[in-house]
Enzyme design. Structure first.
Site, short mmCIF file in Angstrom:
data_model
loop_
_atom_site.label_atom_id
_atom_site.label_comp_id
_atom_site.label_asym_id
_atom_site.label_seq_id
_atom_site.Cartn_x
_atom_site.Cartn_y
_atom_site.Cartn_z
N LYS A 110 9.06 -4.26 1.60
CA LYS A 110 9.13 -3.08 0.98
C LYS A 110 10.20 -3.37 0.13
O LYS A 110 10.90 -4.21 -0.11
CB LYS A 110 9.68 -1.93 2.05
CG LYS A 110 9.66 -0.54 1.78
CD LYS A 110 8.03 -0.08 2.00
CE LYS A 110 8.23 1.31 2.23
NZ LYS A 110 7.05 1.65 2.84
N1 GLU Z 1 3.94 2.95 1.31
C1 GLU Z 1 2.85 3.18 2.19
C2 GLU Z 1 3.51 2.97 3.47
O1 GLU Z 1 4.39 2.96 3.74
C3 GLU Z 1 1.92 2.24 1.81
C4 GLU Z 1 2.20 0.79 1.82
C5 GLU Z 1 0.81 0.19 1.21
O2 GLU Z 1 -0.35 0.40 0.76
O3 GLU Z 1 1.17 -1.32 1.12
O4 GLU Z 1 2.79 2.53 4.40
#
Ligand code: GLU
Length: 421
Positions: A110
């Site tokens: 993240k």
């Molecule tokens: N931000 C989204 C999540 O928390 C998508 C992450 C992604 O597609 O890599 O799952």
């Protein structure tokens, strides 16, 4: 963490606690639990951005890679004034479990930048994005770590990320990021994927709980990408009645049902869902306590806590947000017989279609929307069935079951690879 009381407001402590509990339940070695509760790699970057008025301001950003035993890391980038390293650590860890629950070949990561995009111009956001990506570019890449949208980032942000990374290498590398616009390598169906996946698992949950979805009432906290598409899809495709929605400014309710598209247009026009004709204004707390069949927290972490869990009057909670429910609240909800479809399963449609996008980018071959939808349906349904099966056989809640499945898969990958050297 041992012996120390958990801080309800620290998502990383919450994520560690959940992981430790399930690790013990699974009988994993303490060494392995220690490994799994720590991010493998963390990068903090402080960097300058020139503002529109000519001044230069320093920004702080993070990229955390929690675990890469099962593949390259995957996870979104969040722009928010309250981003912290601990929050990003928790979100990265949840991505590891989410990818493992879905059986997609990624670890978890993240990123985040401390900023308030609502007070910045498009130019300032673009310059901040490009500099942040340059700062973290040594640890991202299509084979290493693939960012995506998250809170207050969108397909335009992803386009800048792809362009910045590509410009520095001299050729277009679409697979470095997902959630891109369709014109430059995005996947059909990615924008609504999280909400579509959410609808698919809600359907499965309703089946096992013998709930008729047609006419079922829904309350949604958050009217960003996830909340708005969830409202639209549940209304249009599942026949649900949306009785309350909210955003960061407050909420609205109508027992006759809200029209999700009208609410969206109203928010576009006025900046908030509030003060809509034919609906009554409510607070964020009121929204969570709305009497409804399905409650969808689709905003931020730690909103369902031990102080309000008892007041929730829904039959199913489907977590569109990451980490909206604290472990204490989980226990209260379980005892009340409320089914919580946990974040790492409920909102996994987003990363699943991100995976489809990445595959399409690596192959330079694009799928139809029908193909995206049918593969997503198959994967979400299968994941729900597996998690539900574990919950039934082990007599645990769905979150514990999802963690058991995910942690077993990650632990097995680590065991097979061994501890290098
Ligand atoms: N931000 C989204 C999540 O928390 C998508 C992450 C992604 O597609 O890599 O799952």
């Amino acid at each position: 963490m041992k012996g120390k009381k958990m801080d309800q407001n620290n998502p990383y402590e919450m994520a560690v606690k959940q992981t430790e509990n399930v690790g013990k339940l699974l009988g994993l070695d303490q060494e392995l639990i220690d490994f799994l509760t720590k991010p493998q790699r963390e990068l903090t970057v402080n960097f300058p951005v020139r503002l529109d008025d000519g001044r230069v301001r320093m920004f702080t950003g993070f990229r955390v890679q929690h675990n890469f035993a099962r593949g390259p890391c995957k996870g979104g980038i969040r722009y928010h004034p309250n981003v912290s390293l601990d929050e990003v650590r928790a979100l990265a860890m949840w991505m590891t479990w989410k990818c493992a629950v879905m059986g997609i070949p990624f670890g978890g990561a993240k990123g985040g930048v401390i900023c308030n995009p609502k007070e910045m111009s498009q130019g300032e956001i673009e310059r901040m994005t490009r500099r942040y990506v340059t700062e973290i570019s040594m640890i991202i890449g299509p084979q290493k770590d693939i960012p995506a949208p998250d809170v207050y980032t969108d397909s335009q942000t992803m386009a800048w990320i792809m362009d910045t990374y590509s410009m520095n290498r001299g050729y277009m590398i679409p697979g470095v990021v997902t959630g891109k616009p369709l014109e430059i390598g995005g996947s059909k169906g990615r924008d609504e994927a999280t909400s579509r996946g959410l609808m698919y698992v809600i359907r499965e949950a309703a089946k096992v709980k013998n709930i008729e979805l047609k006419g079922a009432t829904v309350a949604i906290q958050g009217y960003g990408n996830v909340g708005w598409h969830a409202a639209r899809l549940l209304h249009q495709e599942a026949g649900c009645k949306i009785v309350a929605v909210s955003d960061s400014k407050g909420g609205i309710t109508s027992r006759n049902g809200l029209d999700p598209i009208k609410v969206y247009e109203h928010k576009q026009k006025t900046g908030s869902v509030q003060n809509m004709e034919g609906a009554d204004n409510i607070t964020q707390e009121d929204l969570l306590e709305t009497e409804c069949t399905i409650l969808i927290p689709a905003a931020l972490e730690n909103v369902i806590r031990k102080d309000n869990a008892n007041k929730i009057r829904a039959e199913i909670i489907a977590e569109g947000a990451n980490g909206p429910t604290t472990p204490e609240a989980d226990r209260i909800l379980f005892d009340k017989g409320i089914m919580v479809i946990p974040d790492i399963l409920a909102n996994a449609g987003g990363v699943t279609v991100s995976y489809f996008e990445w595959v399409q980018n690596l192959q330079f071959y694009f799928w139809s929307l029908d193909e995206v939808k049918s593969r997503l349906l198959q994967m979400m349904t299968e994941a729900f069935e597996t998690v539900y099966g574990i919950a039934r056989s082990q007599n645990v809640d769905l979150r514990t079951a999802a963690y058991m499945l995910a942690m077993k898969r990650v632990a097995r990958a680590m065991e097979l690879r061994g501890f290098y050297p």
